[in-house]
Design a protein around this motif. Structure first.
Motif, mmCIF file in Angstrom:
data_model
loop_
_atom_site.group_PDB
_atom_site.id
_atom_site.type_symbol
_atom_site.label_atom_id
_atom_site.label_comp_id
_atom_site.label_asym_id
_atom_site.label_seq_id
_atom_site.Cartn_x
_atom_site.Cartn_y
_atom_site.Cartn_z
ATOM 1 N N ARG A 185 -2.849 -23.657 19.712
ATOM 2 C CA ARG A 185 -3.659 -24.175 20.826
ATOM 3 C C ARG A 185 -4.418 -23.083 21.586
ATOM 4 O O ARG A 185 -5.093 -23.393 22.564
ATOM 5 C CB ARG A 185 -2.797 -24.974 21.816
ATOM 6 N N ARG A 216 -9.151 -23.471 5.141
ATOM 7 C CA ARG A 216 -9.183 -24.913 5.318
ATOM 8 C C ARG A 216 -9.183 -25.635 3.973
ATOM 9 O O ARG A 216 -8.462 -26.619 3.777
ATOM 10 C CB ARG A 216 -10.435 -25.300 6.106
ATOM 11 N N GLU A 220 -5.821 -27.455 4.108
ATOM 12 C CA GLU A 220 -6.077 -28.787 4.648
ATOM 13 C C GLU A 220 -6.455 -29.790 3.569
ATOM 14 O O GLU A 220 -6.321 -30.986 3.754
ATOM 15 C CB GLU A 220 -7.178 -28.713 5.707
ATOM 16 N N ARG A 227 -5.702 -31.638 9.635
ATOM 17 C CA ARG A 227 -6.593 -30.730 10.342
ATOM 18 C C ARG A 227 -5.748 -29.774 11.158
ATOM 19 O O ARG A 227 -5.077 -30.166 12.097
ATOM 20 C CB ARG A 227 -7.550 -31.496 11.242
ATOM 21 N N THR A 230 -9.216 -25.782 14.125
ATOM 22 C CA THR A 230 -10.327 -26.469 14.775
ATOM 23 C C THR A 230 -11.407 -25.469 15.168
ATOM 24 O O THR A 230 -11.107 -24.397 15.693
ATOM 25 C CB THR A 230 -9.846 -27.208 16.032
ATOM 26 N N THR A 231 -12.660 -25.839 14.903
ATOM 27 C CA THR A 231 -13.800 -25.020 15.332
ATOM 28 C C THR A 231 -14.287 -25.517 16.677
ATOM 29 O O THR A 231 -14.563 -26.711 16.840
ATOM 30 C CB THR A 231 -14.946 -25.111 14.316
ATOM 31 N N LEU A 232 -14.402 -24.610 17.625
ATOM 32 C CA LEU A 232 -14.966 -24.939 18.926
ATOM 33 C C LEU A 232 -16.303 -24.215 19.030
ATOM 34 O O LEU A 232 -16.348 -22.979 19.168
ATOM 35 C CB LEU A 232 -14.030 -24.512 20.062
ATOM 36 N N TYR A 237 -12.107 -20.350 17.177
ATOM 37 C CA TYR A 237 -11.214 -21.194 16.381
ATOM 38 C C TYR A 237 -9.864 -21.345 17.074
ATOM 39 O O TYR A 237 -9.418 -20.451 17.798
ATOM 40 C CB TYR A 237 -11.014 -20.587 14.996
ATOM 41 N N ASP A 240 -4.343 -26.071 15.690
ATOM 42 C CA ASP A 240 -3.850 -27.296 16.317
ATOM 43 C C ASP A 240 -2.754 -27.929 15.483
ATOM 44 O O ASP A 240 -3.026 -28.629 14.511
ATOM 45 C CB ASP A 240 -5.000 -28.307 16.493
#
Length: 241
Positions: A185, A216, A220, A227, A230-232, A237, A240
């Protein structure tokens, strides 16, 4: 100079500089020797591969365009048996060339003409990240497996399994996933990941993007069945669970 190697014995790590342009090769080799490294030179791909197979090498600087065997072919052969750090050199700036090198397992990519000082700094930074053999670990030391659903990351064995099946990750892919998984997180920028996982901020941030994509795909699934990373956009990154 012929394709045969020229070795200069000094203290420190052993490096292989494979570059067909003699002036560039010699300038880089002499600069590295001033830092106490032992440098082997090769002017073509076949000689580079032969040297690597017969000598203990800690890092390879590998030109893409070489006679007798190009750098991509040499890198592909190296990755069959070794995770030695490889810095690729190319006179072409196209993204496809960088992606191919990263797909084959390159650790860094430098486009010519390059700053000799910066390239030497990248070599030194990468060598500082050389893995050392860890002593045996005891239970409760923080190295217990990380388990997220059907994904298990064994920090001692440096292995990742999905649904009980071991996933074939390169050393850098494993290090990236394990680092993110240790900090769930939390958002890391590409520059922060370069510093934490690669040990330098000199590298192209696209290196991180490509390694995340490969992790990924392998972990994944394709199409994604889970998932984890996560790409923000504009930030970086996040893992999660």
């Amino acid at each position: 100079m012929t394709g045969e190697a020229v070795a200069t014995t000094t203290r420190g790590a052993s490096l292989l500089v494979a570059e067909d342009d003699e002036a560039s090769r010699v300038a880089l080799a002499r600069s590295l020797e001033r830092f106490g490294y032992r440098v082997l030179e090769a002017a073509d791909g076949e000689t580079a591969l032969r040297l690597f197979q017969t000598t203990e090498i800690d890092l390879v600087v590998l030109d893409v365009a070489m006679p007798r065997m190009d750098g991509f072919a040499v890198l592909s052969r190296l990755r069959q048996t070794s995770e030695v750090p490889v810095i690729m050199l190319t006179g072409r700036a196209e993204e496809v060339d960088r992606v191919v090198g990263l797909e084959l397992g390159a650790d860094d990519y430098v486009v010519k003409p390059y700053s000799l000082r910066e390239l030497v700094a990248r070599v030194r930074a990468r060598l500082r990240r050389r893995p050392v053999e860890a002593p045996p670990q005891r239970s409760g030391d923080g190295n217990e497996p990380l388990i997220y659903g059907d994904v298990s990351i064994d920090l001692r064995a440096r292995e990742v399994a999905v649904a009980g099946e071991r996933i074939d990750l390169t050393a850098r892919e494993y290090e990236l996933l394990a680092f993110l998984a240790r900090h769930p997180r939390r958002v890391f920028s590409r520059e922060e990941l370069l510093e934490q996982v690669w040990g330098t901020r000199f590298q192209d941030p696209a290196t991180v993007t490509e390694h995340v994509r490969r992790v990924r795909t392998k972990v994944e699934g394709r199409p994604p069945q889970r998932r984890l990373v996560t790409t923000l956009r504009g930030m970086g990154y996040r893992f999660d669970p």
